[in-house]
Design an enzyme around this catalytic site. Structure first.
Site, short mmCIF file in Angstrom:
data_model
loop_
_atom_site.label_atom_id
_atom_site.label_comp_id
_atom_site.label_asym_id
_atom_site.label_seq_id
_atom_site.Cartn_x
_atom_site.Cartn_y
_atom_site.Cartn_z
N GLY A 1 14.51 5.84 25.41
CA GLY A 1 15.64 4.92 25.21
C GLY A 1 15.50 4.01 24.00
N ASP A 2 16.58 3.31 23.75
CA ASP A 2 16.68 2.40 22.61
C ASP A 2 15.72 1.21 22.73
OD1 ASP A 2 18.20 0.95 20.40
OD2 ASP A 2 18.61 -0.37 22.10
N GLY B 1 12.23 5.51 31.07
CA GLY B 1 13.24 5.30 30.02
C GLY B 1 12.60 5.31 28.65
N HIS C 1 20.14 -16.03 30.24
CA HIS C 1 19.59 -16.80 29.13
C HIS C 1 20.05 -18.26 29.11
CE1 HIS C 1 18.67 -12.76 28.06
NE2 HIS C 1 19.84 -12.48 27.53
N ASP D 1 26.54 -11.34 30.91
CA ASP D 1 25.56 -10.85 29.94
C ASP D 1 24.66 -11.96 29.40
OD1 ASP D 1 24.56 -8.57 28.48
OD2 ASP D 1 25.50 -9.40 26.67
N LYS E 1 10.60 -16.42 23.81
CA LYS E 1 10.77 -16.91 22.44
C LYS E 1 9.92 -18.16 22.21
CE LYS E 1 15.46 -15.13 21.69
NZ LYS E 1 15.41 -14.38 20.44
N LYS F 1 25.23 -16.03 13.33
CA LYS F 1 24.27 -15.73 14.39
C LYS F 1 23.29 -16.88 14.50
CE LYS F 1 20.47 -12.49 15.36
NZ LYS F 1 20.73 -12.26 16.77
N ASP G 1 13.46 -11.91 30.96
CA ASP G 1 14.54 -12.63 30.28
C ASP G 1 13.91 -12.94 28.92
OD1 ASP G 1 16.16 -14.60 29.09
OD2 ASP G 1 16.94 -15.16 31.05
N HIS G 2 14.26 -12.15 27.91
CA HIS G 2 13.47 -12.24 26.67
C HIS G 2 13.60 -13.60 26.00
CE1 HIS G 2 17.33 -11.09 24.86
NE2 HIS G 2 16.86 -11.62 23.75
N ALA H 1 12.89 0.92 24.44
CA ALA H 1 11.50 1.35 24.29
C ALA H 1 11.15 1.48 22.80
CB ALA H 1 11.27 2.67 25.03
N LYS I 1 30.40 -13.21 20.98
CA LYS I 1 30.21 -12.18 19.96
C LYS I 1 31.23 -12.40 18.86
CE LYS I 1 28.07 -8.61 22.73
NZ LYS I 1 26.73 -8.70 22.12
P1 NAD Z 1 19.10 3.84 26.94
O1 NAD Z 1 20.36 4.35 27.52
O2 NAD Z 1 18.89 3.91 25.48
O3 NAD Z 1 17.88 4.58 27.64
C1 NAD Z 1 17.87 4.95 28.98
C2 NAD Z 1 16.65 5.79 29.30
O4 NAD Z 1 16.69 6.21 30.67
C3 NAD Z 1 16.53 7.06 28.48
O5 NAD Z 1 15.16 7.24 28.16
C4 NAD Z 1 16.97 8.15 29.46
O6 NAD Z 1 16.40 9.41 29.21
C5 NAD Z 1 16.45 7.60 30.74
N1 NAD Z 1 17.12 8.16 31.92
C6 NAD Z 1 18.42 8.04 32.27
N2 NAD Z 1 18.64 8.67 33.44
C7 NAD Z 1 17.47 9.18 33.85
C8 NAD Z 1 17.03 9.93 34.99
N3 NAD Z 1 17.88 10.29 35.97
N4 NAD Z 1 15.74 10.26 35.08
C9 NAD Z 1 14.87 9.91 34.12
N5 NAD Z 1 15.21 9.22 33.02
C10 NAD Z 1 16.49 8.86 32.89
O7 NAD Z 1 18.94 2.36 27.48
P2 NAD Z 1 18.16 1.14 26.77
O8 NAD Z 1 19.07 0.51 25.80
O9 NAD Z 1 16.85 1.57 26.31
O10 NAD Z 1 18.01 0.10 27.99
C11 NAD Z 1 17.06 0.26 29.02
C12 NAD Z 1 17.17 -0.93 29.95
O11 NAD Z 1 16.93 -2.12 29.24
C13 NAD Z 1 18.53 -1.11 30.61
O12 NAD Z 1 18.34 -1.70 31.88
C14 NAD Z 1 19.21 -2.11 29.71
O13 NAD Z 1 20.20 -2.85 30.36
C15 NAD Z 1 18.04 -2.98 29.35
N6 NAD Z 1 18.21 -3.73 28.11
C16 NAD Z 1 18.34 -3.08 26.91
C17 NAD Z 1 18.46 -3.80 25.74
C18 NAD Z 1 18.56 -3.14 24.40
O14 NAD Z 1 18.59 -3.86 23.42
N7 NAD Z 1 18.62 -1.83 24.31
C19 NAD Z 1 18.48 -5.20 25.79
C20 NAD Z 1 18.34 -5.83 27.01
C21 NAD Z 1 18.20 -5.08 28.16
#
Ligand code: NAD
Length: 483
Positions: free
Chosen positions: A15-16, A12, A240, A235, A182, A344, A177-178, A18, A339
């Site tokens: 993703g956001d 991932g 948390h 959620d 903290k 906050k 569990d972030h 990361a 929310k």
């Molecule tokens: P996102 O949707 O932004 O990213 C998902 C990632 O998975 C992307 O890199 C996408 O390319 C990849 N992906 C999806 N399907 C795929 C496949 N079949 N093969 C390979 N790669 C694939 O999600 P995110 O926001 O980065 O969240 C990731 C995890 O973290 C989730 O479990 C989410 O619940 C958790 N999370 C996110 C946040 C946040 O603030 N964004 C907070 C808490 C928990």
């Protein structure tokens, strides 16, 4: 030290999460010298990126943290990208080859951290392939970091856990569990068990009630699709809030080892009395959903993108928890999260009992622990008013960390990733805690899913529906934090 050598494989990587959290956290560790040069990161996701592009993305994500461009660039060089569809078993061979190459190049000696930053629906598939296609090494440690949500109820979390356990043991799993990363959440145990003044008063004789507020001023933003299926109970409460409840009320652990801390936390979760959930004023749990704000400028939840316009999903939860032990039965623990609330904040308010003598009409002593965005402790005591007579006024001893101190403190993900490198699971949720929390929350969910008529609304940017105030008024209590 030896054991900080590691190859991270991030699923991932585009993703956001990361971008916003993981790359900055790893960079902070690198900057502080807590990561040896023997580390490498493989980012994987479906998109077809080059290593160069990936390194640009990583540099972009740490932009605000860079002091030396050169140092940042040498950091980014440790990152490689591998386009990968997690469902395609062939791709794991390519991934393994790259992993083995980097292991050698950076002298990592087999230590691997697999970070599953993707939808949990893929966790089983990924862990299965990691084991089957021999990405798991023999010579080093193999640890898996798992993001939330860990299931949507007890049954699904159990199925997920069983699937993962086919390939990895509990002691290789790090469920994020972030909140547990903290500083001020970790401070709860330090504060409780290192101050005799506090430790000796931390009981039913001295404490009237405990209040935990995790409020957000934002709405669902772009997460409407996910959130509408989840709601605040799943959620925020299952993870948390129940974690904070257990840290606030657990017995003193025999030592600060993972097992001892987890054992005492689990004892609290197991002691939670079944919640009473009704549609009248006897209920111990109330829900709410934000409606447009009073000035009409902020839209209601049902008007948000990708949200069902008739949705009954709760964006607010308040509850009264009873820990059914002799120690805590008489001390309600109130929780509240939502929310589009007026402010906050994450905070804990400990309301002490008034004195029992007739000498004064004293106000309860109050200890507030501010978790975020402000961090610190505030203690409100009774004080003699200057002048004639023996009249009281409240005085506040306040120790808020300065903005700079907060800014320079390690961020939750940074601390947690370091813990994974060091093999310290203390600040991660054990399966037993997750399972017990889901069983508790499922009871509330079940009742609410049957309440299909309507849901209490609250105007956006207020502190929730009036039902949340009634919940406390019935016990002659009131929320300390008014927003
Ligand atoms: P996102 O949707 O932004 O990213 C998902 C990632 O998975 C992307 O890199 C996408 O390319 C990849 N992906 C999806 N399907 C795929 C496949 N079949 N093969 C390979 N790669 C694939 O999600 P995110 O926001 O980065 O969240 C990731 C995890 O973290 C989730 O479990 C989410 O619940 C958790 N999370 C996110 C946040 C946040 O603030 N964004 C907070 C808490 C928990």
């Amino acid at each position: 030290s030896e054991d900080t050598k590691a190859l991270f494989i991030i699923f991932g990587a585009t993703g956001d999460l990361a971008h916003r959290k993981l790359y900055p956290a790893i960079y902070r560790l690198y900057k502080k010298g807590m990561l040896s040069e023997s580390f490498a990161v493989i980012g994987t996701a479906r998109r077809d990126w080059s290593d160069e592009h990936y390194q640009e993305v990583v540099l972009d994500s740490i932009e605000d943290l860079i002091d030396s461009k050169e140092h940042a660039e040498s950091f980014a060089k440790h990152f490689r990208y591998q386009s990968h569809n997690v469902k395609d078993s062939e791709h794991y061979h390519t991934l393994k080859e790259l992993a083995d190459t980097l292991d050698e190049e950076y002298a990592i000696e087999g230590n691997r951290i697999f970070y599953l930053s993707m939808s949990p629906s893929f966790f089983g598939t990924i862990t299965h392939h990691l084991r089957e296609q021999s990405l798991v090494t023999e010579n080093g440690f193999n640890r898996v970091i798992i993001e939330k949500p860990f299931g949507t109820d007890f049954d699904s979390s159990k199925a997920l856990n069983d699937e993962i356990n086919d390939s990895f043991d509990e002691d290789q799993l790090y469920r994020i569990d972030h909140y547990l990363g903290k500083e001020m959440v970790q401070n709860l145990l330090a504060m409780r068990f290192s101050n005799r003044l506090i430790e000796n008063s931390w009981n039913k004789d001295s404490i009237s009630n405990i209040q935990i507020t995790l409020s957000e001023d934002l709405g669902v933003e772009e997460r409407g699709e996910y959130y509408d299926k989840s709601g605040a109970l799943r959620d925020m409460v299952q993870n948390h809030m129940l974690q904070v409840v257990s840290l606030l009320t657990m017995k003193k652990p025999a030592s600060f080892t993972t097992n001892n801390v987890r054992k005492e936390k689990l004892a609290i979760l197991k002691a939670l009395k079944d919640p009473k959930v009704t549609q009248d004023d006897k209920t111990e749990f109330v829900r709410g959903q934000y409606a447009p704000s009073e000035d009409g400028k902020t839209k209601g939840y049902r008007q948000e993108e990708k949200v069902d316009p008739d949705t009954l999903t709760e964006t607010f939860v308040a509850g009264k928890l009873t820990i059914d032990t002799d120690e805590w039965r008489d001390v309600p623990v109130y929780i509240r999260t939502g929310k589009r609330l007026s402010e906050k904040t994450s905070r804990v308010d400990i309301v002490f009992r008034s004195t029992e003598s007739d000498l004064f009409s004293d106000q309860p002593t109050l200890l507030s622990v501010l978790i975020s965005p402000d961090e610190g402790i505030e203690l409100t005591l009774n004080n003699k008013k200057i002048g004639p007579g023996m009249h009281l006024e409240p005085t506040q001893l306040s120790n808020l960390r300065s903005e700079d101190t907060v800014k320079d403190s390690p961020e939750a993900y940074e601390k947690l990733i370091l813990d994974v490198l060091n093999g310290d699971e203390t600040h991660f949720a054990h399966w037993g805690e997750v399972a017990t929390s889901w069983k508790y929350v499922d009871q509330i969910r079940k009742e609410w899913d049957n309440m299909t008529e309507s849901i209490p609304f609250y105007p956006a940017l207020t502190m929730g529906p009036k039902e949340a105030d009634v919940l406390l008024e019935q016990q002659n209590h009131k929320w300390i934090f008014k927003g």
